[in-house]
Design a protein around this motif. Structure first.
Motif, PDB file in Angstrom:
ATOM      1  N   GLY A  69     -75.187  73.455  -6.354  1.00 31.50           N
ATOM      2  CA  GLY A  69     -76.355  73.610  -7.287  1.00 31.50           C
ATOM      3  C   GLY A  69     -76.865  72.354  -7.875  1.00 31.50           C
ATOM      4  O   GLY A  69     -75.930  71.521  -8.196  1.00 31.50           O
ATOM      5  N   ILE A  70     -77.984  72.038  -8.428  1.00 37.29           N
ATOM      6  CA  ILE A  70     -78.419  71.096  -9.165  1.00 37.29           C
ATOM      7  C   ILE A  70     -79.116  71.424 -10.263  1.00 37.29           C
ATOM      8  O   ILE A  70     -79.819  72.468 -10.111  1.00 37.29           O
ATOM      9  N   GLY A  71     -79.372  70.679 -11.438  1.00 31.30           N
ATOM     10  CA  GLY A  71     -79.975  71.012 -12.427  1.00 31.30           C
ATOM     11  C   GLY A  71     -80.643  69.688 -13.349  1.00 31.30           C
ATOM     12  O   GLY A  71     -80.493  68.744 -13.008  1.00 31.30           O
ATOM     13  N   HIS A  72     -81.594  70.153 -14.215  1.00 32.83           N
ATOM     14  CA  HIS A  72     -82.307  69.056 -14.652  1.00 32.83           C
ATOM     15  C   HIS A  72     -82.964  69.353 -16.407  1.00 32.83           C
ATOM     16  O   HIS A  72     -83.383  70.597 -16.247  1.00 32.83           O
ATOM     17  N   THR A  73     -82.891  68.643 -16.981  1.00 34.68           N
ATOM     18  CA  THR A  73     -83.552  68.715 -18.396  1.00 34.68           C
ATOM     19  C   THR A  73     -84.424  67.656 -18.552  1.00 34.68           C
ATOM     20  O   THR A  73     -84.221  66.309 -18.364  1.00 34.68           O
ATOM     21  N   ARG A  74     -85.768  67.789 -18.963  1.00 37.46           N
ATOM     22  CA  ARG A  74     -86.805  66.930 -18.664  1.00 37.46           C
ATOM     23  C   ARG A  74     -87.451  66.562 -19.772  1.00 37.46           C
ATOM     24  O   ARG A  74     -87.604  67.348 -21.008  1.00 37.46           O
ATOM     25  N   TRP A  75     -87.773  65.271 -19.806  1.00 40.47           N
ATOM     26  CA  TRP A  75     -88.425  64.515 -20.951  1.00 40.47           C
ATOM     27  C   TRP A  75     -89.735  64.075 -19.991  1.00 40.47           C
ATOM     28  O   TRP A  75     -89.737  63.313 -19.184  1.00 40.47           O
ATOM     29  N   ALA A  76     -90.916  64.498 -20.416  1.00 48.66           N
ATOM     30  CA  ALA A  76     -92.112  64.291 -19.321  1.00 48.66           C
ATOM     31  C   ALA A  76     -92.534  63.133 -19.540  1.00 48.66           C
ATOM     32  O   ALA A  76     -92.719  62.468 -20.700  1.00 48.66           O
ATOM     33  N   THR A  77     -92.420  62.529 -18.367  1.00 48.97           N
ATOM     34  CA  THR A  77     -93.426  61.211 -18.092  1.00 48.97           C
ATOM     35  C   THR A  77     -94.835  61.385 -17.302  1.00 48.97           C
ATOM     36  O   THR A  77     -95.690  60.921 -17.853  1.00 48.97           O
ATOM     37  N   HIS A  78     -94.708  62.080 -16.161  1.00 47.42           N
ATOM     38  CA  HIS A  78     -95.745  62.330 -15.382  1.00 47.42           C
ATOM     39  C   HIS A  78     -96.072  64.017 -15.607  1.00 47.42           C
ATOM     40  O   HIS A  78     -95.313  64.544 -14.938  1.00 47.42           O
ATOM     41  N   GLY A  79     -97.157  64.298 -16.234  1.00 45.87           N
ATOM     42  CA  GLY A  79     -97.526  65.765 -16.154  1.00 45.87           C
ATOM     43  C   GLY A  79     -96.990  66.454 -17.387  1.00 45.87           C
ATOM     44  O   GLY A  79     -95.995  66.062 -18.081  1.00 45.87           O
ATOM     45  N   LYS A  80     -97.885  67.201 -17.836  1.00 46.88           N
ATOM     46  CA  LYS A  80     -97.321  67.903 -19.146  1.00 46.88           C
ATOM     47  C   LYS A  80     -96.105  68.763 -19.142  1.00 46.88           C
ATOM     48  O   LYS A  80     -95.854  69.108 -18.210  1.00 46.88           O
ATOM     49  N   PRO A  81     -95.529  69.238 -20.321  1.00 49.50           N
ATOM     50  CA  PRO A  81     -94.519  70.320 -20.184  1.00 49.50           C
ATOM     51  C   PRO A  81     -94.818  71.385 -19.631  1.00 49.50           C
ATOM     52  O   PRO A  81     -95.153  72.317 -20.430  1.00 49.50           O
ATOM     53  N   THR A  82     -94.883  71.978 -18.349  1.00 46.05           N
ATOM     54  CA  THR A  82     -95.116  73.097 -17.928  1.00 46.05           C
ATOM     55  C   THR A  82     -94.221  73.504 -17.095  1.00 46.05           C
ATOM     56  O   THR A  82     -93.477  72.764 -16.386  1.00 46.05           O
ATOM     57  N   GLU A  83     -94.105  74.834 -16.715  1.00 46.20           N
ATOM     58  CA  GLU A  83     -92.938  75.113 -15.595  1.00 46.20           C
ATOM     59  C   GLU A  83     -93.190  74.771 -14.232  1.00 46.20           C
ATOM     60  O   GLU A  83     -92.198  74.228 -13.514  1.00 46.20           O
ATOM     61  N   LEU A  84     -94.423  74.485 -14.034  1.00 45.98           N
ATOM     62  CA  LEU A  84     -94.571  73.883 -12.401  1.00 45.98           C
ATOM     63  C   LEU A  84     -94.093  72.429 -12.441  1.00 45.98           C
ATOM     64  O   LEU A  84     -93.541  71.960 -11.597  1.00 45.98           O
TER      65      LEU A  84
END
Length: 604
Positions: A69-84
């Protein structure tokens, strides 16, 4: 920015990934996601917003037996904070998570689009998984395809990639963003952006260096350097004393961290104060031989600590000092001389611009030092010398105790150097050590003070904005106070030297402009008082912070009488932290996770 985790083993993978992401959520909380590969089948869960939303999405998913398994928590750099746009990103048969920025992603995306590959997101990360699968068509093995992919990426990255044709394997790479591999006594392999995600799950770790890449399976790790040479695995025991921070009854981690500054400053001082001298076990006196200048380099709150230090080094050590903002310094053509000690300051030791500035100094042949809170961080491993601040885990995005411990270390370092250069008399060093011993009690939060600030905060919720003003070391403290308020309340605030008001900013003065005035008894009191009176005469609303009464103030926060301006500095620091926090709480904000911010800035 962003946090990534990975796991290969037989335990319930969802819990391990989400628990790890919870420890890394301070690095970004625009969105989060996990992908699990088990028996040739991928399960994917992604959600916008904080980690709790992902937990709800995946609440009915459970795994048994071996999985990856791999996981990620995001701070947006490219692209808005959306599910896609949330990670993991998928190809036909692969998933990837990534921390960093792929600088040539647009060029690669154009090439891949011309090959008929469709992109679903606006992110630079999606390029990685599609490029990997494009290379996989002609590569002999998935690992060869991964190597070819890395050779085409420009920028900073920490990457975990899983492919169904290589089930049981995670491909990984580090360049410019942090990555740690851990293993436990059950021979399971884990990955994390920080060791905080691995504590309690691993007993030893490898801190990857830039250029390291490889693959991990259930019972082995293959590691290579940037020249494709095998690297001997060197595991480091994972300290068990970095326990996961808990709120312990406080409303927010930020509040807890303000209150524990008394304890962490005691830790910072521990073993470093002698009767007549400062002692740093970490330092070799040869480091200072031939040094005639100090250049301090940092970002954000650490930059403000550097500004404070510039006054102290000049005052105590009688040495030339300059202070650089790392994001500007790294793109200049600075004139660097061999008699300069280059000191970088970073809470995490991973701040991208500061790390690159440190590399510049190393390439120029300068002696280097880092003031840092995280042992085994990239900067600690790279610099010639390091001093740890011992602040402990800081979960609140808006820094509090990290700033306090940075200033404390830099204060001690100015005395250490003053002693070495014989610019301070022994009696003055003894007096300064006496002041340092008083620091833990100075920053102790009193209930009466906190309650006053809680009540006062309701008067400062609306208006044109804030001026924070001070002189000498209280000017960078004013900058830090303004930054704290901006970060968590989203109100406009600016820090200024008190004497600069008449050079333009005073044009903004009116009753809806709030001035937070730092008025210490032992540092240019009369000069600062005069500057505040000029603002008061123009109807600016004044909130003074001082041990002495000030009749022109609309509100007055009384601090204790101290024998020296540095003790006044630290008490006023606590006042500014608490006031900013209480204003933000009244506005209904999450002070631990303010919008648009992340704790560790590992991208430009």
């Amino acid at each position: 920015m962003c946090g990534i985790v990975g796991y290969i083993g037989v335990k319930p993978v969802k819990k391990i990934l989400i628990d790890g992401l919870r420890e890394l959520e301070y690095r970004g909380y625009d969105s989060a996601g996990i992908a699990v590969l088990q028996e040739g089948h991928f399960s994917l869960f992604k959600a916008v917003g904080k980690l709790v939303n992902l937990e709800e999405k995946a609440q009915n998913y459970e795994s048994t037996g071996f999985s990856v398994g791999i996981g990620h928590t995001r701070w947006a750099t490219h692209g808005k904070p959306t599910e896609l746009n949330a990670h993991p990103h998928l190809g036909q048969n692969s998933y990837v998570v990534h921390n960093g920025i792929i600088e040539n992603y647009q060029e690669l995306k154009t090439m891949l689009t011309a090959q008929g590959i469709q992109f679903l997101s606006q992110t630079d990360t999606e390029v990685i998984v599609h490029l990997f699968e494009y290379q996989l068509k002609t590569a002999a093995t998935p690992f060869e395809a991964f190597q070819q992919t890395l050779s085409q990426l420009h920028g900073a990255y920490a990457i975990l990639l899983v492919n169904a044709d290589a089930e049981g394997t995670i491909f990984f790479a580090k360049h410019g963003s942090p990555m740690i591999i851990g293993r436990n006594r059950e021979n399971e392999t884990l990955f994390g952006s920080s060791d905080a995600a691995l504590i309690g799950k691993c007993h030893e770790v490898i801190y990857l260096e830039d250029g390291h890449y490889g693959y991990a399976s259930a019972d082995s790790v293959a590691l290579f350097d940037e020249n494709n040479n095998p690297v001997v695995l060197r595991y480091t025991p994972l300290s068990e004393n970095k326990l996961s921070a808990q709120k312990e009854g406080f409303r927010f981690f930020m509040e807890k961290e303000i209150y524990e500054q008394s304890r962490v400053l005691a830790d910072t001082l521990l073993g470093r104060l002698r009767d007549e001298s400062i002692y740093f076990e970490e330092l070799d006196n040869n480091l200072f031989e031939g040094i005639n200048e100090i250049k301090l380099c940092a970002c954000g709150t650490s930059y403000h600590a550097a500004l404070v230090a510039s006054y102290l080094f000049e005052r105590h050590s009688k040495i030339r000092v300059s202070v650089e903002i790392a994001s500007e310094f790294r793109y200049r053509e600075p004139f660097l001389t061999a008699d300069t000690l280059f000191i970088v300051i970073s809470q995490s030791g991973e701040t991208a611009d500061t790390l690159e500035s440190l590399k510049m100094a190393k390439r120029s042949g300068l002696k280097t030092m880092v003031i840092c809170n995280v042992d085994n961080s990239s900067m600690v491993r790279l610099a010639d010398a390091s001093i740890l601040t011992r602040a402990g885990i800081e979960k609140g995005v808006a820094s509090t105790k990290a700033f306090a411990t940075q200033v404390c270390v830099l204060w001690m370092l100015s005395l250490f150097l003053g002693g070495a250069r014989k610019t301070l008399a022994t009696e003055e060093i003894k007096r300064q050590i006496h002041l340092l011993r008083a620091l833990p009690s100075t920053v102790n939060v009193e209930n009466v003070l906190h309650e006053q600030l809680r009540r006062l905060s309701k008067r400062y919720l609306h208006g044109h904005g804030f001026f924070f003003i001070g002189r000498d070391v209280f000017y960078p403290l004013a900058l830090e106070g303004a930054l704290k308020l901006k970060e968590i309340s989203y109100l406009h605030a600016e820090g200024y030297p008190s004497g600069e008001m008449k050079h333009g900013p005073i044009a903004l003065a009116d009753p809806e402009l709030f001035t937070i005035a730092l008025l210490p008894q032992h540092m240019l009191y009369d000069k600062t008082k005069s500057n505040i009176e000029e603002l008061s005469a123009r109807d600016s609303t004044i909130c003074s912070i001082s041990p002495l009464d000030f009749d022109k103030a609309d509100d007055h926060i009384r601090t204790h009488l101290h024998e020296d301006y540095m003790l006044e500095f630290f008490e006023m620091m606590v006042v500014l932290q608490l006031l900013s926090m209480e204003i933000a709480i009244r506005l209904g904000n999450d002070v631990d996770m303010p919008r648009n911010l992340a704790k560790s800035v590992t991208v430009e």
